[in-house]
Design a protein around this motif. Structure first.
Motif, PDB file in Angstrom:
ATOM      1  N   VAL A  75       0.795  -1.233   0.000  1.00 44.94           N
ATOM      2  CA  VAL A  75       0.000   0.000   0.000  1.00 44.94           C
ATOM      3  C   VAL A  75       0.827   1.282   0.000  1.00 44.94           C
ATOM      4  O   VAL A  75       0.284   2.354  -0.303  1.00 44.94           O
ATOM      5  CB  VAL A  75      -1.001   0.013   1.174  1.00 44.94           C
ATOM      6  CG1 VAL A  75      -2.017  -1.096   0.997  1.00 44.94           C
ATOM      7  CG2 VAL A  75      -0.288  -0.109   2.512  1.00 44.94           C
ATOM      8  N   GLN A  76       2.116   1.201   0.293  1.00 44.42           N
ATOM      9  CA  GLN A  76       2.940   2.405   0.205  1.00 44.42           C
ATOM     10  C   GLN A  76       3.077   2.892  -1.247  1.00 44.42           C
ATOM     11  O   GLN A  76       3.521   4.015  -1.483  1.00 44.42           O
ATOM     12  CB  GLN A  76       4.326   2.170   0.811  1.00 44.42           C
ATOM     13  CG  GLN A  76       5.182   1.128   0.123  1.00 44.42           C
ATOM     14  CD  GLN A  76       5.051  -0.236   0.764  1.00 44.42           C
ATOM     15  OE1 GLN A  76       4.022  -0.557   1.347  1.00 44.42           O
ATOM     16  NE2 GLN A  76       6.103  -1.034   0.680  1.00 44.42           N
ATOM     17  N   ALA A 100       0.017   3.950   3.224  1.00 45.66           N
ATOM     18  CA  ALA A 100       0.918   3.571   4.313  1.00 45.66           C
ATOM     19  C   ALA A 100       0.736   4.458   5.537  1.00 45.66           C
ATOM     20  O   ALA A 100       0.956   4.020   6.664  1.00 45.66           O
ATOM     21  CB  ALA A 100       2.365   3.634   3.836  1.00 45.66           C
ATOM     22  N   ASP A 101       0.319   5.712   5.321  1.00 47.89           N
ATOM     23  CA  ASP A 101       0.124   6.640   6.430  1.00 47.89           C
ATOM     24  C   ASP A 101      -0.923   7.674   6.041  1.00 47.89           C
ATOM     25  O   ASP A 101      -1.396   7.706   4.900  1.00 47.89           O
ATOM     26  CB  ASP A 101       1.444   7.313   6.832  1.00 47.89           C
ATOM     27  CG  ASP A 101       2.136   8.003   5.667  1.00 47.89           C
ATOM     28  OD1 ASP A 101       1.444   8.702   4.880  1.00 47.89           O
ATOM     29  OD2 ASP A 101       3.361   7.846   5.505  1.00 47.89           O
ATOM     30  N   TRP A 167       6.533  -7.097   2.525  1.00 43.75           N
ATOM     31  CA  TRP A 167       5.669  -6.045   3.062  1.00 43.75           C
ATOM     32  C   TRP A 167       5.034  -6.470   4.382  1.00 43.75           C
ATOM     33  O   TRP A 167       4.616  -5.618   5.170  1.00 43.75           O
ATOM     34  CB  TRP A 167       4.592  -5.642   2.049  1.00 43.75           C
ATOM     35  CG  TRP A 167       3.655  -6.745   1.627  1.00 43.75           C
ATOM     36  CD1 TRP A 167       3.800  -7.567   0.551  1.00 43.75           C
ATOM     37  CD2 TRP A 167       2.445  -7.159   2.266  1.00 43.75           C
ATOM     38  NE1 TRP A 167       2.745  -8.466   0.479  1.00 43.75           N
ATOM     39  CE2 TRP A 167       1.902  -8.225   1.514  1.00 43.75           C
ATOM     40  CE3 TRP A 167       1.749  -6.713   3.395  1.00 43.75           C
ATOM     41  CZ2 TRP A 167       0.713  -8.863   1.865  1.00 43.75           C
ATOM     42  CZ3 TRP A 167       0.565  -7.347   3.735  1.00 43.75           C
ATOM     43  CH2 TRP A 167       0.055  -8.401   2.971  1.00 43.75           C
ATOM     44  N   LYS A 172       5.533  -1.245   5.907  1.00 45.12           N
ATOM     45  CA  LYS A 172       5.708   0.192   5.737  1.00 45.12           C
ATOM     46  C   LYS A 172       4.444   0.941   6.135  1.00 45.12           C
ATOM     47  O   LYS A 172       4.466   2.157   6.338  1.00 45.12           O
ATOM     48  CB  LYS A 172       6.057   0.522   4.283  1.00 45.12           C
ATOM     49  CG  LYS A 172       7.291  -0.191   3.746  1.00 45.12           C
ATOM     50  CD  LYS A 172       8.548   0.205   4.475  1.00 45.12           C
ATOM     51  CE  LYS A 172       9.772  -0.463   3.854  1.00 45.12           C
ATOM     52  NZ  LYS A 172      11.002  -0.162   4.608  1.00 45.12           N
ATOM     53  N   HIS A 173       3.319   0.218   6.203  1.00 42.71           N
ATOM     54  CA  HIS A 173       2.050   0.839   6.579  1.00 42.71           C
ATOM     55  C   HIS A 173       1.910   0.836   8.097  1.00 42.71           C
ATOM     56  O   HIS A 173       2.281  -0.131   8.761  1.00 42.71           O
ATOM     57  CB  HIS A 173       0.872   0.128   5.920  1.00 42.71           C
ATOM     58  CG  HIS A 173       0.852  -1.356   6.077  1.00 42.71           C
ATOM     59  ND1 HIS A 173       1.784  -2.183   5.501  1.00 42.71           N
ATOM     60  CD2 HIS A 173       0.009  -2.178   6.767  1.00 42.71           C
ATOM     61  CE1 HIS A 173       1.520  -3.435   5.802  1.00 42.71           C
ATOM     62  NE2 HIS A 173       0.448  -3.462   6.578  1.00 42.71           N
ATOM     63  N   SER A 179      -3.504  -2.394  10.980  1.00 42.60           N
ATOM     64  CA  SER A 179      -4.186  -1.632   9.929  1.00 42.60           C
ATOM     65  C   SER A 179      -4.624  -2.535   8.782  1.00 42.60           C
ATOM     66  O   SER A 179      -5.709  -2.370   8.227  1.00 42.60           O
ATOM     67  CB  SER A 179      -3.304  -0.491   9.415  1.00 42.60           C
ATOM     68  OG  SER A 179      -2.115  -0.970   8.825  1.00 42.60           O
ATOM     69  N   ASP A 180      -3.798  -3.527   8.466  1.00 40.87           N
ATOM     70  CA  ASP A 180      -4.128  -4.410   7.344  1.00 40.87           C
ATOM     71  C   ASP A 180      -5.436  -5.161   7.592  1.00 40.87           C
ATOM     72  O   ASP A 180      -6.309  -5.224   6.728  1.00 40.87           O
ATOM     73  CB  ASP A 180      -2.981  -5.403   7.117  1.00 40.87           C
ATOM     74  CG  ASP A 180      -3.192  -6.247   5.879  1.00 40.87           C
ATOM     75  OD1 ASP A 180      -3.606  -5.687   4.843  1.00 40.87           O
ATOM     76  OD2 ASP A 180      -2.956  -7.460   5.936  1.00 40.87           O
ATOM     77  N   LEU A 323      -8.316   4.091   8.354  1.00 40.89           N
ATOM     78  CA  LEU A 323      -6.883   4.149   8.677  1.00 40.89           C
ATOM     79  C   LEU A 323      -6.614   5.172   9.775  1.00 40.89           C
ATOM     80  O   LEU A 323      -5.748   4.966  10.637  1.00 40.89           O
ATOM     81  CB  LEU A 323      -6.069   4.493   7.430  1.00 40.89           C
ATOM     82  CG  LEU A 323      -4.543   4.464   7.593  1.00 40.89           C
ATOM     83  CD1 LEU A 323      -4.067   3.067   7.980  1.00 40.89           C
ATOM     84  CD2 LEU A 323      -3.843   4.935   6.313  1.00 40.89           C
TER      85      LEU A 323
END
Length: 345
Positions: A75-76, A100-101, A167, A172-173, A179-180, A323
């Motif tokens: 997702v980044q 990711a953010d 990942w 990186k998220h 979150s995933d 998120l």
């Protein structure tokens, strides 16, 4: 009419979930693909009966034959994919969580608002669960809602095929597993009760393989004023997978049990507003729940066909909120459980 789809990112989920859904779709046909490791793209193309494999991701967006890019990337890279979609005026759906953010997520929301002629959606199939509408209908019968309990906990799965991916090992998220997988749970919760205003949370890391904190316990307050608890984590030792959502009002309650290996159903209990209020109880089964991407593709296909995007629930704005709740929980935990207001794009 069948719309042509390019699958960008031909990994495990693309093969196991999206390809069968696309093959079964009345709207879409797998047309082309790209993967940074071309050998993986070639294997996917063979399974999908695809003839076109791009050497560069941008070529997928340049191709005038492509109606939708199905981007299943770490997702980044979602923001970069959305920027290409905007550049070449291409419809796109990206994998959850949205980014990711929150900084990247806010940019995706901005691009979506600036390009209303394009479909920019997030692959969050829990937004379309039948349980959402069933719960809303049941909740309408229990008077004023005051609180809820949402809990999804389970045993760590060492056989999880995603554990070997880079990942997953080094996410990186924000929040990694939290979150995933957590955004799935929050799609259901907020789909029924609306947005969350603020969070008090504690998180911990149980497994090194998770890459970061992997369990979350929190107290939340909704925009509506409803209070409740949100618990999520599948990093424990030997235990049953337990998934429950209980909503309490002044004239009854609603209880959804969506634990694996159990018949999925909600139980509606009405009564208790006054001593004289008639009470009753009923079970409402949730049959053939939308646990694959098929419903998402039906919604996207209809939106392309009609030009009406109102049926798309998993918009960038909605996915940003999911998120942002995880972001608020992580910030709260880092401050010893202090109250953190959920960010808005």
């Amino acid at each position: 009419m069948s719309y042509k789809v390019c699958v960008v990112g031909t990994g495990i989920f693309a093969t196991d979930a999206h390809l069968p859904a696309l093959k079964a779709s009345k709207y879409f046909t797998p047309y082309s693909c790209f993967n940074r490791t071309k050998e993986k793209a070639e294997v996917f193309a063979k399974n999908a009966d695809i003839k076109i494999i791009y050497d560069d991701m941008e070529d997928a967006f340049k191709d005038p034959e492509v109606n939708l890019v199905d981007a299943l990337l770490p997702v980044q890279f979602n923001l970069s994919a959305v920027k290409l979609a905007v550049k070449y005026k291409k419809n796109i759906c990206v994998e959850k969580p949205i980014a990711a953010d929150l900084e990247q997520a806010a940019q995706i929301v901005k691009l979506s608002k600036e390009n209303p002629d394009l479909i920019i959606a997030v692959n969050e199939h829990w937004c379309y669960f039948k349980a959402v509408d069933a719960l809303k209908e049941a909740v309408s019968k229990i008077g004023n809602v005051y609180s809820f309990t949402y809990s999804s906990t389970g045993q760590f799965n060492f056989a999880n095929k995603y554990l070997s991916t880079s990942w997953r090992r080094q996410p990186k998220h924000i929040g990694g597993f939290l979150s995933d997988g957590g955004v799935h749970q929050l799609a259901l919760l907020t789909g029924v009760l609306g947005q969350i205003r603020k969070v008090n949370a504690h998180t911990k890391r149980v497994r090194e393989l998770s890459g970061t904190d992997d369990i979350l316990y929190s107290l939340v307050e909704m925009e509506s004023g409803v209070i409740g608890t949100f618990t999520y984590g599948s990093a424990f030792g030997n235990t049953d997978k337990s998934c429950i959502f209980k909503i309490l009002g002044d004239n009854g309650s609603v209880f959804l049990d969506f634990s694996p290996k159990h018949p999925e159903k909600l139980t509606l209990r009405v009564g208790g507003l006054t001593a004289e209020t008639k009470s009753y109880e009923m079970d409402i089964p949730i049959e053939d729940e939308y646990r694959t991407p098929s419903k998402e593709f039906d919604v996207l296909g209809e939106a392309i066909k009609t030009g009406d995007k109102s049926g798309i629930i998993a918009t960038p704005e909605v996915a940003f909120h999911h998120l942002a709740i995880i972001d608020a929980a992580l910030k709260s935990s880092s401050k010893g459980g202090d109250t953190v207001v959920v960010a808005k794009p």
